[in-house]
Design a protein around this motif. Structure first.
Motif, PDB file in Angstrom:
ATOM      1  N   UNK A  98       0.861 -24.856  82.464  1.00  0.00           N
ATOM      2  CA  UNK A  98       0.984 -23.488  82.982  1.00  0.00           C
ATOM      3  C   UNK A  98       2.285 -22.782  82.609  1.00  0.00           C
ATOM      4  N   UNK A  99       3.350 -23.523  82.301  1.00  0.00           N
ATOM      5  CA  UNK A  99       4.579 -22.811  81.918  1.00  0.00           C
ATOM      6  C   UNK A  99       4.943 -23.058  80.458  1.00  0.00           C
ATOM      7  N   UNK A 100       3.947 -23.462  79.671  1.00  0.00           N
ATOM      8  CA  UNK A 100       4.278 -23.718  78.257  1.00  0.00           C
ATOM      9  C   UNK A 100       3.090 -23.438  77.335  1.00  0.00           C
ATOM     10  N   UNK A 101       2.454 -22.303  77.568  1.00  0.00           N
ATOM     11  CA  UNK A 101       1.270 -21.942  76.785  1.00  0.00           C
ATOM     12  C   UNK A 101       1.281 -20.450  76.478  1.00  0.00           C
ATOM     13  N   UNK A 102       0.995 -20.108  75.220  1.00  0.00           N
ATOM     14  CA  UNK A 102       0.892 -18.694  74.841  1.00  0.00           C
ATOM     15  C   UNK A 102      -0.309 -18.524  73.910  1.00  0.00           C
ATOM     16  N   UNK A 103      -1.159 -17.554  74.249  1.00  0.00           N
ATOM     17  CA  UNK A 103      -2.341 -17.273  73.436  1.00  0.00           C
ATOM     18  C   UNK A 103      -2.134 -15.928  72.749  1.00  0.00           C
ATOM     19  N   UNK A 192     -14.937 -13.268  83.975  1.00  0.00           N
ATOM     20  CA  UNK A 192     -14.721 -14.378  84.916  1.00  0.00           C
ATOM     21  C   UNK A 192     -13.918 -15.498  84.249  1.00  0.00           C
ATOM     22  N   UNK A 193     -14.320 -15.809  83.008  1.00  0.00           N
ATOM     23  CA  UNK A 193     -13.619 -16.887  82.303  1.00  0.00           C
ATOM     24  C   UNK A 193     -12.180 -16.491  81.989  1.00  0.00           C
ATOM     25  N   UNK A 194     -12.005 -15.198  81.670  1.00  0.00           N
ATOM     26  CA  UNK A 194     -10.690 -14.746  81.210  1.00  0.00           C
ATOM     27  C   UNK A 194      -9.675 -14.613  82.339  1.00  0.00           C
ATOM     28  N   UNK A 195     -10.148 -14.313  83.558  1.00  0.00           N
ATOM     29  CA  UNK A 195      -9.223 -13.934  84.637  1.00  0.00           C
ATOM     30  C   UNK A 195      -8.000 -14.853  84.756  1.00  0.00           C
ATOM     31  N   UNK A 196      -8.179 -16.181  84.864  1.00  0.00           N
ATOM     32  CA  UNK A 196      -6.972 -17.016  85.034  1.00  0.00           C
ATOM     33  C   UNK A 196      -6.128 -17.152  83.761  1.00  0.00           C
ATOM     34  N   UNK A 197      -6.686 -16.700  82.623  1.00  0.00           N
ATOM     35  CA  UNK A 197      -5.959 -16.879  81.360  1.00  0.00           C
ATOM     36  C   UNK A 197      -5.155 -15.644  80.970  1.00  0.00           C
ATOM     37  N   UNK A 198      -5.399 -14.525  81.660  1.00  0.00           N
ATOM     38  CA  UNK A 198      -4.742 -13.264  81.257  1.00  0.00           C
ATOM     39  C   UNK A 198      -3.215 -13.392  81.182  1.00  0.00           C
ATOM     40  N   UNK A 199      -2.561 -14.116  82.123  1.00  0.00           N
ATOM     41  CA  UNK A 199      -1.090 -14.199  82.045  1.00  0.00           C
ATOM     42  C   UNK A 199      -0.579 -14.924  80.800  1.00  0.00           C
ATOM     43  N   UNK A 200      -1.449 -15.663  80.130  1.00  0.00           N
ATOM     44  CA  UNK A 200      -0.996 -16.431  78.957  1.00  0.00           C
ATOM     45  C   UNK A 200      -1.127 -15.633  77.655  1.00  0.00           C
ATOM     46  N   UNK A 201      -1.743 -14.447  77.725  1.00  0.00           N
ATOM     47  CA  UNK A 201      -1.969 -13.667  76.501  1.00  0.00           C
ATOM     48  C   UNK A 201      -0.703 -12.892  76.159  1.00  0.00           C
ATOM     49  N   UNK A 202      -0.281 -12.977  74.905  1.00  0.00           N
ATOM     50  CA  UNK A 202       0.941 -12.252  74.537  1.00  0.00           C
ATOM     51  C   UNK A 202       1.167 -12.230  73.036  1.00  0.00           C
ATOM     52  N   UNK A 203       2.386 -11.891  72.665  1.00  0.00           N
ATOM     53  CA  UNK A 203       2.766 -11.688  71.268  1.00  0.00           C
ATOM     54  C   UNK A 203       3.253 -13.021  70.675  1.00  0.00           C
TER      55      UNK A 203
END
Ligand code: GDP
Ligand code: IMO
Ligand code: MG
Length: 434
Positions: A98-103, A192-203
């Motif tokens: 959770x504190x080491x992932x970026x998509x 639904x699938x994306x909701x918990x992953x949104x914070x990991x999306x970035x540059x």
């Protein structure tokens, strides 16, 4: 004087499943960032730790190292449902990302209609033997500018407009479009699938550039392999991404000078899953023995892998294409106990000439017969060896032939699936890095 970048790429040199996952996991301890840059959940990378096997499909193989930051680059395709299952499975084993992932916000999504189209085609006249994961259609729609990116998930108001053109196009192409879920259902499941992953999306490009600027070492993890590359593989029996060196740059947004070392991974023999040319394939008891000894059944689909002797022309082609600095030869132990081991050193064409160049047209492969050089097998097993000095002279001679045929030095030798089974070669590009 300019210093060579500490950043390193691990790339497959055959038709996939060479053991990239094992090598990336081993190397990852010395890297701050591990990046996937192409492919999707067609990949299956196995990491074995203390006898426990973990298969990774979309999560980079640095996952088991708490100090590794994991990046999914813009060239990757993501199936969010599968991705979440992978995260859950890792969490059950106490591995928290959770504190080491970026998509990457530019990475494309694999959607249910891509999968339906992929599987529909495989049931038709042209069979590539795909993994059925929707890879071809998802990349196809990316190129056709009808793809959906992770960034689109951050704009729910326009998301349906992004999905609709591709969805409608697939409906037109399918024999049985009524089997597809409705656009509304696709949208709902995706959100639904994306909701918990949104914070990991970035540059991800910005993240990697900054890391490079701070001289934090980056490990690039290839998926698939050069002979499955869209341009440089055995087209059309390939995957739909650039799995050789070029894909690293487009799939991360990093420039070539960010890369210092290229390690190419090859098995000590050859395997392939799916259809297409494979001149080294053995249809006899020897092929069966390689499959059993090497447990050659797909990590992703469980399909039996086609097996044959080491194919020097294809591996040399891959070394050239990628500018490989050092070879990682995997699964040498699988050849333990063979009286003789073969190396395909070239192909005989219809006229009896010896060729080493790979044809561009799939049908031209049909006329080629492998020219096999047989070498003496080794009586002393290699399984679990950790030092070059302990290798039987015949095994050493075999390794020398592989290196010579590929005009590339050997950097790592793997003698079993576990982390401890294998060693780096002195003076190679991996010396001191494992
Ligand atoms: P990847 O897709 O390139 O990461 O490779 P896969 O994980 O699909 O397939 C390689 C398989 O070989 C995995 O099951 C590994 O655990 C296993 N493996 C890796 N290195 C060795 C080795 O040196 N010896 C043996 N016997 N198995 C190995
Ligand atoms: P890793 O990363 C082995 C093969 C499929 C098929 C062709 C096209 O584990 O080495 P696709 O589903 O990508 O459209 O299928 O490519 N293939 C692989 N073979 N290892 C892989 O990945 C593969 N990924 C795709 O079997 O022949
Ligand atoms: Mg694999």
């Amino acid at each position: 004087m300019t210093h060579r970048s500490p950043n390193l790429a691990v790339l497959g040199l055959q038709w996939g499943d060479e053991g990239k996952g094992k090598l990336v996991d081993l190397l990852a301890a010395g890297f701050r960032h591990v990046v996937r840059f192409q492919g999707g959940n067609n990949a299956g990378h196995t990491v074995v730790v203390a006898g426990q096997s973990i298969a990774l499909h979309q999560v980079p193989s640095g996952a088991l190292h708490q100090g590794c930051f994991l990046v999914v680059g813009s060239g990757v395709l993501l199936n969010l449902g599968v991705f979440r299952q992978e995260l859950d499975r890792l969490a059950q084993r106490g591995i928290d990302l959770s504190d080491r992932l970026l998509l990457s916000d530019k990475a494309h999504l694999i959607l249910p209609h891509h999968i339906a189209l992929d599987q529909g085609r495989e049931g038709g006249a042209i069979k590539i033997g795909t993994t059925g994961r929707g890879i071809g259609p998802a990349y196809e729609f990316k190129a056709a500018r009808m793809g959906v990116r992770l960034a689109d998930l951050l704009h729910p108001d326009t998301l349906a407009d992004r999905i609709r053109p591709g969805y409608e196009e697939v409906r037109l192409r399918l024999n049985n479009p009524s089997a597809l879920p409705s656009l509304e259902a696709v949208m709902k499941e995706l959100m639904d699938q994306a909701a918990p992953l949104l914070p990991f999306i970035g540059d991800s490009q910005g993240h990697l550039m900054e890391a490079w600027g701070r001289q934090e070492p980056i490990l690039f993890e290839g998926a698939q392999a050069t002979l499955l590359d869209l341009d440089h593989g055995t087209y059309p029996f390939v995957t739909s991404s650039s799995c050789s060196i070029g894909g690293l740059f487009t799939g991360t947004g990093m420039p070539p000078k960010a890369l210092g070392t290229v390690v190419g991974v090859a098995k000590a023999y050859t395997t392939r899953v799916g259809a297409g040319p494979m001149p080294s394939e053995l249809f006899d008891a020897t092929g069966e023995r390689l499959r059993e000894a090497g447990r050659e059944f797909g990590t992703t689909t469980g399909r039996p892998r086609r097996c044959g002797w080491f194919d020097a022309p294809i591996t040399a082609h891959a070394c050239r294409t990628n500018g490989v600095d050092g070879l990682a030869i995997m699964k040498l132990d699988v050849l333990d106990g063979f009286d003789q081991v073969g190396v395909v050193v070239g192909y005989r064409d219809g006229e009896g000439g010896l060729v080493k160049r790979l044809p561009a047209c799939a049908s031209d492969w049909d006329h080629l017969r492998p020219e096999v050089r047989m070498l003496k097998g080794w009586s002393r097993p290699t399984r679990g060896l950790q030092r070059l000095e302990d290798l039987a002279p015949e095994a050493r001679a075999y390794m020398d032939v592989l290196s010579e045929c590929c005009s590339t030095p050997i950097a790592y030798l793997s003698t079993g699936p576990d982390r401890a089974e294998g060693f780096t070669l002195p003076g190679s590009c991996l010396e001191g890095r494992l």
